[in-house]
Design a protein around this motif. Structure first.
Motif, PDB file in Angstrom:
ATOM      1  N   LEU A   1       3.205   5.021  -6.150  1.00  0.00           N
ATOM      2  CA  LEU A   1       2.843   3.698  -5.632  1.00  0.00           C
ATOM      3  C   LEU A   1       3.050   3.636  -4.126  1.00  0.00           C
ATOM      4  N   GLN A   2       4.140   4.225  -3.637  1.00  0.00           N
ATOM      5  CA  GLN A   2       4.414   4.235  -2.201  1.00  0.00           C
ATOM      6  C   GLN A   2       3.249   4.857  -1.431  1.00  0.00           C
ATOM      7  N   GLU A   3       2.784   5.991  -1.888  1.00  0.00           N
ATOM      8  CA  GLU A   3       1.676   6.664  -1.210  1.00  0.00           C
ATOM      9  C   GLU A   3       0.403   5.839  -1.267  1.00  0.00           C
ATOM     10  N   ALA A   4       0.145   5.225  -2.427  1.00  0.00           N
ATOM     11  CA  ALA A   4      -1.096   4.462  -2.589  1.00  0.00           C
ATOM     12  C   ALA A   4      -1.120   3.228  -1.698  1.00  0.00           C
ATOM     13  N   PHE A   5      -0.022   2.470  -1.660  1.00  0.00           N
ATOM     14  CA  PHE A   5       0.024   1.289  -0.804  1.00  0.00           C
ATOM     15  C   PHE A   5      -0.103   1.679   0.666  1.00  0.00           C
ATOM     16  N   THR A   6       0.591   2.739   1.063  1.00  0.00           N
ATOM     17  CA  THR A   6       0.514   3.179   2.452  1.00  0.00           C
ATOM     18  C   THR A   6      -0.907   3.606   2.802  1.00  0.00           C
ATOM     19  N   ARG A   7      -1.540   4.342   1.924  1.00  0.00           N
ATOM     20  CA  ARG A   7      -2.913   4.788   2.171  1.00  0.00           C
ATOM     21  C   ARG A   7      -3.869   3.621   2.329  1.00  0.00           C
TER      22      ARG A   7
ATOM     23  N   GLU B   1       3.978  -7.353   2.196  1.00  0.00           N
ATOM     24  CA  GLU B   1       4.815  -6.156   2.177  1.00  0.00           C
ATOM     25  C   GLU B   1       5.285  -5.913   0.747  1.00  0.00           C
ATOM     26  N   VAL B   2       5.441  -4.624   0.430  1.00  0.00           N
ATOM     27  CA  VAL B   2       5.835  -4.212  -0.920  1.00  0.00           C
ATOM     28  C   VAL B   2       7.155  -3.463  -0.847  1.00  0.00           C
ATOM     29  N   PHE B   3       8.042  -3.760  -1.802  1.00  0.00           N
ATOM     30  CA  PHE B   3       9.301  -3.030  -1.938  1.00  0.00           C
ATOM     31  C   PHE B   3       9.370  -2.476  -3.358  1.00  0.00           C
TER      32      PHE B   3
ATOM     33  N   GLY C   1      -2.074  -9.170   9.741  1.00  0.00           N
ATOM     34  CA  GLY C   1      -2.329  -8.090  10.672  1.00  0.00           C
ATOM     35  C   GLY C   1      -1.282  -7.012  10.702  1.00  0.00           C
ATOM     36  N   ARG C   2      -0.261  -7.082   9.825  1.00  0.00           N
ATOM     37  CA  ARG C   2       0.859  -6.134   9.929  1.00  0.00           C
ATOM     38  C   ARG C   2       0.424  -4.719   9.630  1.00  0.00           C
TER      39      ARG C   2
ATOM     40  N   VAL D   1      -1.211  -1.235   3.121  1.00  0.00           N
ATOM     41  CA  VAL D   1      -0.256  -2.264   2.717  1.00  0.00           C
ATOM     42  C   VAL D   1       1.146  -1.759   3.051  1.00  0.00           C
ATOM     43  N   PRO D   2       1.899  -2.407   3.933  1.00  0.00           N
ATOM     44  CA  PRO D   2       3.252  -1.927   4.256  1.00  0.00           C
ATOM     45  C   PRO D   2       4.109  -1.856   3.001  1.00  0.00           C
TER      46      PRO D   2
END
Length: 384
Positions: free
Chosen positions: A174-180, A125-127, A358-359, A183-184
């Motif tokens: 970055l938020q959009e890229a990880f979500t795409r 997960e990324v914050f 698997g998240r 990556v949560p």
């Protein structure tokens, strides 16, 4: 790829969380980056890689710093982003800290670097942390807003859903890229009073660290930051004392803030036009008077004693991460044979494969599609 790995210090890391803070337009008062600097100082950290590619930091805009001693150039330090492996105390969790200046060019390539970093270590997960300049008073709790990979997660982590249309900062890119990529990821923005946003903002730093502690179950070293918050508020109060216009403006912000349900940051963005705000009080005037007060009391520029000395050039663990005399760092702009290699002791996974825990796979049907026009579009009031 512009990741330059530290050949001597690549520990075995499995399924860490990643925390990112990049100073610049989306970090008012350096609130987010100073928070990560605090973690880097207090936690047991190891510098495992850096990003110092000249294409990301054109030196005409982000200049290197030089140390000239008695006519001899002792050292040149270039802007860089540090990647640190951290081991929080009393926890089995591992953390990757990504800390440095916002790149001024080639954001798509930079985003790919961080996606590769996340895939290499199996980040679960990324914050992403940031701070925005907003119509909030310094006398009230710091509001948080943000974005996540779906609405349910946004509610779970206690963030006000942001609403914003306009120029983007790197956190939401970055938020959009990880979500795409499955990556949560969650991005949190602390609101900084716009009239002191050019100075250090320890209240926003403390709010971000406490929020991060709550959502990760990690103990955050906040004692030093807590000590600066009261001092910060005291200096602002002293700077506004005796100026009825400024005091009236702060009182209006307090009334506006108190009228909102749960400090809804989204309602703070448009309560008056810029012209109306200027007629009431000039925010630049207040910022200038505040800085003048700090200078007269011997505390320059908001007393950023916990912040970096120069943008993009910081000292972590007793040395500058961008120093050119670190021979074991590969890929330095000032050295031959730039490049990067895969992390030792880890297995590079195919980005197309499901994550080990698997998240992301189990929630991929819940997250909004890129460009779908959903209503979780940004962090809130002034900028992102």
């Amino acid at each position: 790829m512009s990741l330059a790995w530290n050949d001597e210090e690549i520990p075995s890391i499995s399924a860490p969380i990643m925390v990112i803070a990049l100073e610049g337009w989306s970090d008012a008062g350096d609130a987010a980056t100073q928070g990560l600097e605090q973690l880097a100082l207090e936690w047991d950290t190891t510098g495992i890689a850096k990003i110092a590619d000249e294409s990301y930091f054109p030196y005409g805009q982000s200049r290197p710093t030089v140390e000239l001693v008695e006519g001899v150039v002792r050292r040149i330090a270039v802007p860089s982003i540090d990647i640190l492996a951290a081991s929080p105390p009393d926890s089995d969790n591992e953390v990757l800290l990504v800390l440095g200046p916002e790149p001024t060019a080639h954001w798509q390539s930079f985003t790919l670097d961080l996606l590769t970093l996340a895939d290499t270590f199996g980040v679960r997960e990324v914050f992403v942390l940031g701070a925005i300049s907003a119509d909030v008073p310094h006398t009230r709790p710091t509001p948080l807003s943000g974005a996540s990979y779906n609405k349910r997660r946004l509610q779970e982590v206690g963030l006000e859903p942001g609403n914003y249309h306009g120029p983007a900062g790197i956190p939401l890119v970055l938020q959009e890229a990880f979500t795409r990529e499955g990556v949560p990821a969650t991005t949190a923005f602390a609101a900084v009073p716009h009239y002191v946003a050019s100075n250090s903002a320890p209240a926003a730093t403390l709010r971000l660290l406490r929020w991060l502690s709550a959502v990760t179950d990690l103990e955050m070293p906040t004692l030093a930051v807590e000590g600066r918050v009261d001092e910060w508020r005291h200096h602002i109060d002293a700077a506004t004392e005796g100026d009825e216009d400024l005091q009236s403006y702060v009182r209006e912000l307090e009334e506006q803030f108190d009228s909102l349900d749960d400090g809804d940051v989204a309602e703070l963005e448009i309560h008056r036009t810029p012209q109306e705000r200027i007629r009431l009080v000039d925010g630049e005037q207040l910022a200038a008077e505040f800085e003048q007060f700090l200078r007269s009391s011997g505390r320059e520029s908001g007393a950023r004693d916990a912040g970096p000395r120069e943008p993009g050039v910081r000292e972590v663990g007793g040395r500058d991460a961008a120093a050119t005399d670190d021979a074991h760092w590969r890929g330095q702009p000032w050295q031959p044979n730039p490049g990067a290699h895969g992390a030792q002791g880890t297995q590079q996974r195919d980005p197309g494969e499901g994550r080990s825990d698997g998240r992301a796979d189990e929630r991929s049907d819940e997250r909004p599609e890129s460009g779908s026009g959903n209503d979780d579009e940004g962090p809130g009031p002034e900028q992102c």
